[in-house]
Design a protein around this motif. Structure first.
Motif, PDB file in Angstrom:
ATOM      1  N   GLU A 103       4.439  -6.629  25.423  1.00 45.28           N
ATOM      2  CA  GLU A 103       4.070  -6.793  26.828  1.00 45.28           C
ATOM      3  C   GLU A 103       2.570  -6.592  27.015  1.00 45.28           C
ATOM      4  OE1 GLU A 103       6.426  -4.047  28.991  1.00 45.28           O
ATOM      5  OE2 GLU A 103       8.349  -4.919  28.367  1.00 45.28           O
ATOM      6  N   GLY A 104       2.038  -7.248  28.050  1.00 45.42           N
ATOM      7  CA  GLY A 104       0.640  -7.039  28.410  1.00 45.42           C
ATOM      8  C   GLY A 104      -0.359  -7.893  27.655  1.00 45.42           C
ATOM      9  N   PHE A 105       0.101  -8.913  26.929  1.00 50.85           N
ATOM     10  CA  PHE A 105      -0.792  -9.769  26.160  1.00 50.85           C
ATOM     11  C   PHE A 105      -0.957 -11.132  26.823  1.00 50.85           C
ATOM     12  CE2 PHE A 105      -0.095  -6.578  23.068  1.00 50.85           C
ATOM     13  CZ  PHE A 105      -0.971  -6.758  22.007  1.00 50.85           C
ATOM     14  N   ARG A 106      -2.122 -11.768  26.631  1.00 48.29           N
ATOM     15  CA  ARG A 106      -2.285 -13.190  26.939  1.00 48.29           C
ATOM     16  C   ARG A 106      -1.940 -13.957  25.679  1.00 48.29           C
ATOM     17  NH1 ARG A 106      -5.514 -15.163  31.057  1.00 48.29           N
ATOM     18  NH2 ARG A 106      -4.629 -17.175  30.485  1.00 48.29           N
ATOM     19  N   HIS A 107      -1.244 -15.055  25.839  1.00 47.99           N
ATOM     20  CA  HIS A 107      -0.781 -15.828  24.688  1.00 47.99           C
ATOM     21  C   HIS A 107      -1.562 -17.136  24.569  1.00 47.99           C
ATOM     22  CE1 HIS A 107       2.530 -13.023  24.186  1.00 47.99           C
ATOM     23  NE2 HIS A 107       2.660 -13.051  25.510  1.00 47.99           N
ATOM     24  N   VAL A 108      -1.965 -17.430  23.349  1.00 52.26           N
ATOM     25  CA  VAL A 108      -2.799 -18.609  23.076  1.00 52.26           C
ATOM     26  C   VAL A 108      -2.111 -19.458  22.012  1.00 52.26           C
ATOM     27  CG1 VAL A 108      -5.072 -19.427  22.402  1.00 52.26           C
ATOM     28  CG2 VAL A 108      -4.844 -17.208  23.537  1.00 52.26           C
ATOM     29  N   PRO A 166      -0.055 -18.981  29.551  1.00 46.76           N
ATOM     30  CA  PRO A 166      -0.542 -19.146  28.183  1.00 46.76           C
ATOM     31  C   PRO A 166      -1.651 -20.197  28.112  1.00 46.76           C
ATOM     32  CG  PRO A 166       1.570 -20.230  28.455  1.00 46.76           C
ATOM     33  CD  PRO A 166       1.333 -19.442  29.707  1.00 46.76           C
ATOM     34  N   ILE A 167      -2.508 -20.059  27.141  1.00 48.02           N
ATOM     35  CA  ILE A 167      -3.643 -20.963  26.932  1.00 48.02           C
ATOM     36  C   ILE A 167      -3.328 -21.864  25.741  1.00 48.02           C
ATOM     37  CG2 ILE A 167      -6.108 -21.095  26.411  1.00 48.02           C
ATOM     38  CD1 ILE A 167      -6.230 -18.139  27.463  1.00 48.02           C
ATOM     39  N   VAL A 168      -3.577 -23.151  25.881  1.00 44.58           N
ATOM     40  CA  VAL A 168      -3.411 -24.098  24.776  1.00 44.58           C
ATOM     41  C   VAL A 168      -4.788 -24.595  24.351  1.00 44.58           C
ATOM     42  CG1 VAL A 168      -2.415 -26.297  24.031  1.00 44.58           C
ATOM     43  CG2 VAL A 168      -1.147 -24.831  25.630  1.00 44.58           C
ATOM     44  N   ILE A 169      -5.095 -24.436  23.084  1.00 43.46           N
ATOM     45  CA  ILE A 169      -6.366 -24.927  22.548  1.00 43.46           C
ATOM     46  C   ILE A 169      -6.084 -26.012  21.519  1.00 43.46           C
ATOM     47  CG2 ILE A 169      -8.400 -24.341  21.166  1.00 43.46           C
ATOM     48  CD1 ILE A 169      -8.391 -21.598  22.402  1.00 43.46           C
ATOM     49  N   CYS A 170      -6.650 -27.174  21.733  1.00 45.20           N
ATOM     50  CA  CYS A 170      -6.524 -28.290  20.800  1.00 45.20           C
ATOM     51  C   CYS A 170      -7.501 -28.062  19.644  1.00 45.20           C
ATOM     52  CB  CYS A 170      -6.823 -29.606  21.517  1.00 45.20           C
ATOM     53  SG  CYS A 170      -6.986 -31.036  20.415  1.00 45.20           S
ATOM     54  N   THR A 171      -7.018 -28.142  18.417  1.00 45.98           N
ATOM     55  CA  THR A 171      -7.892 -27.874  17.268  1.00 45.98           C
ATOM     56  C   THR A 171      -9.025 -28.882  17.162  1.00 45.98           C
ATOM     57  OG1 THR A 171      -6.421 -29.131  15.793  1.00 45.98           O
ATOM     58  CG2 THR A 171      -6.061 -26.748  15.958  1.00 45.98           C
ATOM     59  N   ASP A 172      -8.778 -30.140  17.530  1.00 44.91           N
ATOM     60  CA  ASP A 172      -9.852 -31.142  17.491  1.00 44.91           C
ATOM     61  C   ASP A 172     -10.942 -30.797  18.505  1.00 44.91           C
ATOM     62  OD1 ASP A 172      -8.733 -32.584  15.454  1.00 44.91           O
ATOM     63  OD2 ASP A 172      -7.896 -34.153  16.726  1.00 44.91           O
ATOM     64  N   ASP A 173     -10.544 -30.365  19.709  1.00 43.28           N
ATOM     65  CA  ASP A 173     -11.522 -29.936  20.714  1.00 43.28           C
ATOM     66  C   ASP A 173     -12.346 -28.770  20.186  1.00 43.28           C
ATOM     67  OD1 ASP A 173     -10.460 -31.815  22.441  1.00 43.28           O
ATOM     68  OD2 ASP A 173      -9.333 -30.366  23.647  1.00 43.28           O
ATOM     69  N   TYR A 262       6.858 -33.084  22.165  1.00 40.07           N
ATOM     70  CA  TYR A 262       6.509 -31.676  22.406  1.00 40.07           C
ATOM     71  C   TYR A 262       4.998 -31.478  22.325  1.00 40.07           C
ATOM     72  CZ  TYR A 262      11.481 -31.263  21.394  1.00 40.07           C
ATOM     73  OH  TYR A 262      12.847 -31.427  21.406  1.00 40.07           O
ATOM     74  N   TYR A 263       4.387 -32.127  21.348  1.00 37.98           N
ATOM     75  CA  TYR A 263       2.931 -32.053  21.207  1.00 37.98           C
ATOM     76  C   TYR A 263       2.237 -32.601  22.451  1.00 37.98           C
ATOM     77  CZ  TYR A 263      -1.748 -33.479  19.764  1.00 37.98           C
ATOM     78  OH  TYR A 263      -3.115 -33.693  19.711  1.00 37.98           O
ATOM     79  N   GLU A 264       2.677 -33.752  22.916  1.00 36.04           N
ATOM     80  CA  GLU A 264       2.032 -34.399  24.061  1.00 36.04           C
ATOM     81  C   GLU A 264       2.165 -33.579  25.337  1.00 36.04           C
ATOM     82  OE1 GLU A 264       3.989 -38.149  23.856  1.00 36.04           O
ATOM     83  OE2 GLU A 264       2.511 -39.024  22.463  1.00 36.04           O
ATOM     84  N   LYS A 265       3.322 -32.944  25.541  1.00 33.92           N
ATOM     85  CA  LYS A 265       3.512 -32.113  26.732  1.00 33.92           C
ATOM     86  C   LYS A 265       2.556 -30.929  26.735  1.00 33.92           C
ATOM     87  CE  LYS A 265       8.403 -33.286  27.351  1.00 33.92           C
ATOM     88  NZ  LYS A 265       9.811 -32.805  27.206  1.00 33.92           N
ATOM     89  N   MET A 266       2.352 -30.331  25.574  1.00 32.04           N
ATOM     90  CA  MET A 266       1.438 -29.195  25.490  1.00 32.04           C
ATOM     91  C   MET A 266      -0.017 -29.646  25.515  1.00 32.04           C
ATOM     92  SD  MET A 266       3.333 -26.650  22.772  1.00 32.04           S
ATOM     93  CE  MET A 266       2.120 -25.356  23.032  1.00 32.04           C
ATOM     94  N   LYS A 268      -1.430 -32.020  27.125  1.00 30.64           N
ATOM     95  CA  LYS A 268      -1.932 -32.313  28.475  1.00 30.64           C
ATOM     96  C   LYS A 268      -2.306 -31.035  29.228  1.00 30.64           C
ATOM     97  CE  LYS A 268       2.546 -32.624  30.874  1.00 30.64           C
ATOM     98  NZ  LYS A 268       2.339 -31.389  31.671  1.00 30.64           N
ATOM     99  N   ASP A 269      -1.787 -29.886  28.772  1.00 32.01           N
ATOM    100  CA  ASP A 269      -2.096 -28.606  29.409  1.00 32.01           C
ATOM    101  C   ASP A 269      -3.199 -27.846  28.678  1.00 32.01           C
ATOM    102  OD1 ASP A 269      -0.096 -29.053  31.247  1.00 32.01           O
ATOM    103  OD2 ASP A 269       1.398 -27.814  30.236  1.00 32.01           O
ATOM    104  N   ARG A 270      -3.859 -28.488  27.741  1.00 27.57           N
ATOM    105  CA  ARG A 270      -4.847 -27.789  26.909  1.00 27.57           C
ATOM    106  C   ARG A 270      -6.035 -27.291  27.718  1.00 27.57           C
ATOM    107  NH1 ARG A 270      -5.866 -33.095  26.659  1.00 27.57           N
ATOM    108  NH2 ARG A 270      -7.995 -33.866  26.384  1.00 27.57           N
ATOM    109  N   LEU A 271      -6.711 -26.308  27.191  1.00 27.19           N
ATOM    110  CA  LEU A 271      -7.888 -25.737  27.811  1.00 27.19           C
ATOM    111  C   LEU A 271      -8.973 -26.806  27.940  1.00 27.19           C
ATOM    112  CD1 LEU A 271      -9.289 -23.060  28.754  1.00 27.19           C
ATOM    113  CD2 LEU A 271     -10.119 -22.834  26.395  1.00 27.19           C
ATOM    114  N   GLN A 272      -9.496 -26.969  29.135  1.00 30.31           N
ATOM    115  CA  GLN A 272     -10.528 -27.969  29.382  1.00 30.31           C
ATOM    116  C   GLN A 272     -11.904 -27.298  29.439  1.00 30.31           C
ATOM    117  OE1 GLN A 272      -9.895 -31.241  29.560  1.00 30.31           O
ATOM    118  NE2 GLN A 272      -7.677 -31.090  29.545  1.00 30.31           N
ATOM    119  N   VAL A 273     -12.889 -27.960  28.851  1.00 30.26           N
ATOM    120  CA  VAL A 273     -14.252 -27.430  28.822  1.00 30.26           C
ATOM    121  C   VAL A 273     -15.091 -28.188  29.822  1.00 30.26           C
ATOM    122  CG1 VAL A 273     -16.307 -27.052  27.414  1.00 30.26           C
ATOM    123  CG2 VAL A 273     -14.037 -26.784  26.411  1.00 30.26           C
ATOM    124  N   GLU A 274     -15.765 -27.465  30.700  1.00 29.70           N
ATOM    125  CA  GLU A 274     -16.573 -28.117  31.745  1.00 29.70           C
ATOM    126  C   GLU A 274     -17.836 -28.754  31.159  1.00 29.70           C
ATOM    127  OE1 GLU A 274     -17.403 -25.127  34.608  1.00 29.70           O
ATOM    128  OE2 GLU A 274     -15.297 -24.852  35.169  1.00 29.70           O
TER     129      GLU A 274
END
Length: 274
Positions: A103-108, A166-173, A262-266, A268-274
């Motif tokens: 408990e108490g963690f952010r998940h990435v 939760p945060i999703v980070i794309c490895t290519d990004d 499953y990959y595509e659904k996640m 689209k929610d990936r972390l976006q960089v401004e």
């Protein structure tokens, strides 16, 4: 994240709880696989002897003597003087064990394209004597791959944790723009960004001495070349090109197709960089 000041870094405790722990679902399967692999390398096949040797390492904990509950309690324990507790793990370690999530963690979630993951995974396991000419469609249940080929399990966990943002980070990004992605990531989890996150020293496998890692895992990683590039790196490399699906083996193509929704659904929610 080892370079973040005042941090504790755990390396795959849940994966090795599943493979080695006192309540690990794949304990016997992993033992058989490990013994066959050792025999093929000519280093004997007594897994208990290898466990005994691993216990002599001057760092880490004994993975074969701990439970899921112990790991959860350790992750949730007070850590005076520490600003960050970081646990890097694999999704198959937590399948059917959601009650062990601390408990108490952010998940990435670090998300990589199936066309990059699955051919690499097949090459890796094909070096094992029990997996020569392996067909990926036939290995779920062997202890090497979960029933949903990793991606369904990843998506199910992501959905389960949705309320915790939760945060999703794309490895290519991440590889294309490590500074931008890591700045955005640090902001999301509330820690100070530092350039030390982008560059590190080449410590080889000695880096494991800075981690909370199962002694058995450390010994296995030291005896293989699987993590050689990672251990010898000093920063983020450029992303590889997406392989041509038409050139892939039939089993890889079929499994990739099952994983893509499953990959595509996640993705689209990936972390976006401004």
């Amino acid at each position: 994240m080892t370079n973040v000041d005042d941090s504790i870094v755990w390396h795959e405790p849940y994966l090795y709880a599943r493979r080695l722990g006192t309540d690990g679902a794949d304990r016997e399967k992993f033992r058989i696989m490990a013994e066959q692999g050792m025999k093929a390398k000519g280093v004997g096949g007594n897994f208990d002897a290898i466990i005994g040797m691993a216990k002599m390492l001057p760092f880490g904990y004994v993975g074969s003597e701990v439970s899921y509950q112990w790991i959860k309690e350790q992750l949730q324990a007070d850590a005076p003087g520490k600003k960050l507790i970081f646990n890097k793990d694999m999704v198959e370690g937590i399948v059917d064990k959601y009650d062990a999530i601390p408990e108490g963690f952010r998940h990435v979630f670090l998300l990589r394209h199936p066309l990059k993951v699955l051919p690499s995974f097949k090459r890796m396991i094909s070096s094992h004597p029990m997996m020569e000419n392996v067909d990926l469609r036939k290995i779920p249940g062997t202890g090497l791959m979960p029933a949903g080929y990793f991606y369904k399990e990843l998506f199910d966990l992501y959905e389960y944790l949705k309320d915790s943002k939760p945060i999703v980070i794309c490895t290519d990004d991440l590889q294309k723009n490590p500074e931008g992605v890591m700045k955005a990531y640090c902001k999301e989890i509330g820690i100070q960004y530092t350039e030390k996150i982008l560059n590190w020293t080449d410590d080889g496998d000695a880096i494991m001495q800075k981690w909370m890692i199962a002694k058995e895992s450390a010994m296995m990683l030291s005896s293989t070349t699987i993590h050689k590039n990672a251990f010898g790196s000093t920063g983020f490399g450029e992303p590889s090109e997406l392989p041509d699906k038409a050139e892939m083996d039939e089993d890889i193509v079929e499994v990739v197709d099952k994983c893509m929704p499953y990959y595509e659904k996640m993705h689209k929610d990936r972390l976006q960089v401004e």
